[in-house]
Design an enzyme around this catalytic site. Structure first.
Site, PDB file in Angstrom:
ATOM      1  N   HIS A 118      -1.507 -19.823 -14.410  1.00  0.00           N
ATOM      2  CA  HIS A 118      -0.261 -20.253 -13.788  1.00  0.00           C
ATOM      3  C   HIS A 118       0.229 -19.236 -12.768  1.00  0.00           C
ATOM      4  O   HIS A 118       0.127 -18.021 -12.978  1.00  0.00           O
ATOM      5  CB  HIS A 118       0.828 -20.447 -14.841  1.00  0.00           C
ATOM      6  CG  HIS A 118       0.739 -21.748 -15.580  1.00  0.00           C
ATOM      7  ND1 HIS A 118       0.686 -22.965 -14.932  1.00  0.00           N
ATOM      8  CD2 HIS A 118       0.717 -22.025 -16.910  1.00  0.00           C
ATOM      9  CE1 HIS A 118       0.632 -23.942 -15.834  1.00  0.00           C
ATOM     10  NE2 HIS A 118       0.639 -23.391 -17.042  1.00  0.00           N
ATOM     11  N   CYS A 125      -0.827 -21.995  -8.922  1.00  0.00           N
ATOM     12  CA  CYS A 125       0.230 -22.567  -8.095  1.00  0.00           C
ATOM     13  C   CYS A 125       0.889 -21.473  -7.259  1.00  0.00           C
ATOM     14  O   CYS A 125       0.922 -20.306  -7.649  1.00  0.00           O
ATOM     15  CB  CYS A 125       1.282 -23.223  -8.977  1.00  0.00           C
ATOM     16  SG  CYS A 125       0.695 -24.648  -9.907  1.00  0.00           S
TER      17      CYS A 125
END
Length: 354
Positions: A156, A212
């Site tokens: 992430h 991301c």
């Protein structure tokens, strides 16, 4: 506060927990016995928003690199956040595929690759914030001209508001360690200070960030904007504050999974066999298909591969939910792999090599 001590076996810097008198090295497994000296200054310098590595013992600058450091070395991190609301499926697969590529295609010695995943049995190789920080120090320790380094992260990524004015979009990009909810994220300023700024002339670092909001995760001064036709231009991301975000003469090039305002997919639509990060899979696929001759050919191949599978990617529900959780923002647009560097270059003539 933590302090750094040199491993008694391989001289790798180790971060000693408060009050501890022994520590085991994650690289050579030697046990070092020490008496804790006074704590160094914190990572965040008082009165500023700049991250710097804490002062290191004089023995850190050892005249020769540790034996495990070859001319090629790599840190590979894959985090699936298992049994949590942020769980991903393909990140450990990404890490294993990247290690296979580096060893078999680019001849990286296995002993010079430091893997951090949740599957590791060694507690110092679990991808916590502390261990990732130490892995970054390990990567650049003793680096010299002729060395080739790789930093790969699959997991992430997020953003947080920047208040110093050194980000074009007003946000710092961040990596999320396994324990980010308790210990916090690793900010791009710290990543830049730790593995970009120290790089000397003649050394090179490739970063591969499958997360991301990863477009400028290394805070490099230049970002390559490429159209679907293949035309490109380098966008200047040097801070208006005048802060230096480049190297000490070395070369840093980063491939990332998406732009800063986008999310990256964790999917099985590309491999058709198992879950992977779309960016990691498309990068490896481009190289294996012979499309990895130049940086421009790789970036074009990656963009095409992800664009052709875009209808199956779905934007990544878990990554989108995490984005909203951490930033309070909205879900990003489709992912477009990005290329950034410490200096602009001709992407279609510069040969790709690790």
């Amino acid at each position: 506060m933590m302090m750094l001590v040199d491993c008694s076996g391989c001289r790798t810097p180790l971060q000693l927990p408060p009050g501890a008198k022994t520590i085991r090295c994650a690289v050579c497994h030697a046990v070092t016995r020490v008496a804790p000296p006074p704590a160094p200054p914190p990572y965040l310098q008082p009165g500023t928003s700049q991250y710097y590595p804490p002062p290191r013992p004089s023995s850190y600058n050892h005249p020769s690199p540790p034996p495990v450091h070859g001319r090629k070395r790599a840190v590979i991190i894959g985090i699936c956040y298992r049994n949590s609301r942020n769980e991903l499926k393909g990140c450990i697969n990404d890490a294993k595929c990247m290690r296979f590529l580096l060893v078999n295609r680019f001849k990286f010695p296995t002993e010079s690759i430091l893997m951090l995943t949740e599957e590791e049995t060694d507690p110092y190789r679990i991808p916590t914030k502390h261990n990732i920080r130490m892995a970054m120090y390990w990567l650049v320790q003793g680096v010299q001209a002729g060395d080739s380094l790789v930093f790969h992260f699959s997991g992430h990524g997020s953003q947080q508001r920047n208040y110093t004015g050194d980000e074009v979009d007003g946000y710092d990009e961040t990596l999320c360690p396994l324990d980010f909810e308790a210990q916090g994220m690793i900010v791009d300023d710290e990543i830049n200070a730790t593995i970009v700024r120290p790089l000397p002339t003649g050394a090179k670092l490739h970063a591969i960030i499958d997360a991301c909001h990863s477009g400028t995760m290394l805070d490099l001064p230049y970002l390559c904007r490429m159209e679907r036709t293949g035309r490109y231009a380098w966008e200047d991301h040097r801070p208006r504050s005048g802060a230096w975000k480049g190297t000490s003469g070395g070369e840093v090039i980063s491939f990332s999974g998406c732009d800063d305002d986008q999310t990256a997919a964790d999917t099985d639509s590309l491999s058709k066999v198992t879950s992977t990060g779309a960016m990691t899979f498309s990068l490896i696929q481009a190289i294996e298909r012979g499309q990895g001759t130049t940086y421009g050919s790789i970036l074009n191949a990656m963009k095409s591969s992800i664009r052709n599978s875009d209808s199956d990617l779905g934007g990544g529900l878990v990554t989108s939910l995490l984005t909203m959780l951490v930033t309070g923002g909205s879900i990003g647009t489709r992912q477009e792999p990005q290329l950034s560097a410490n200096e602009p270059f001709d992407v279609y003539t510069k040969p790709f090599s690790l």
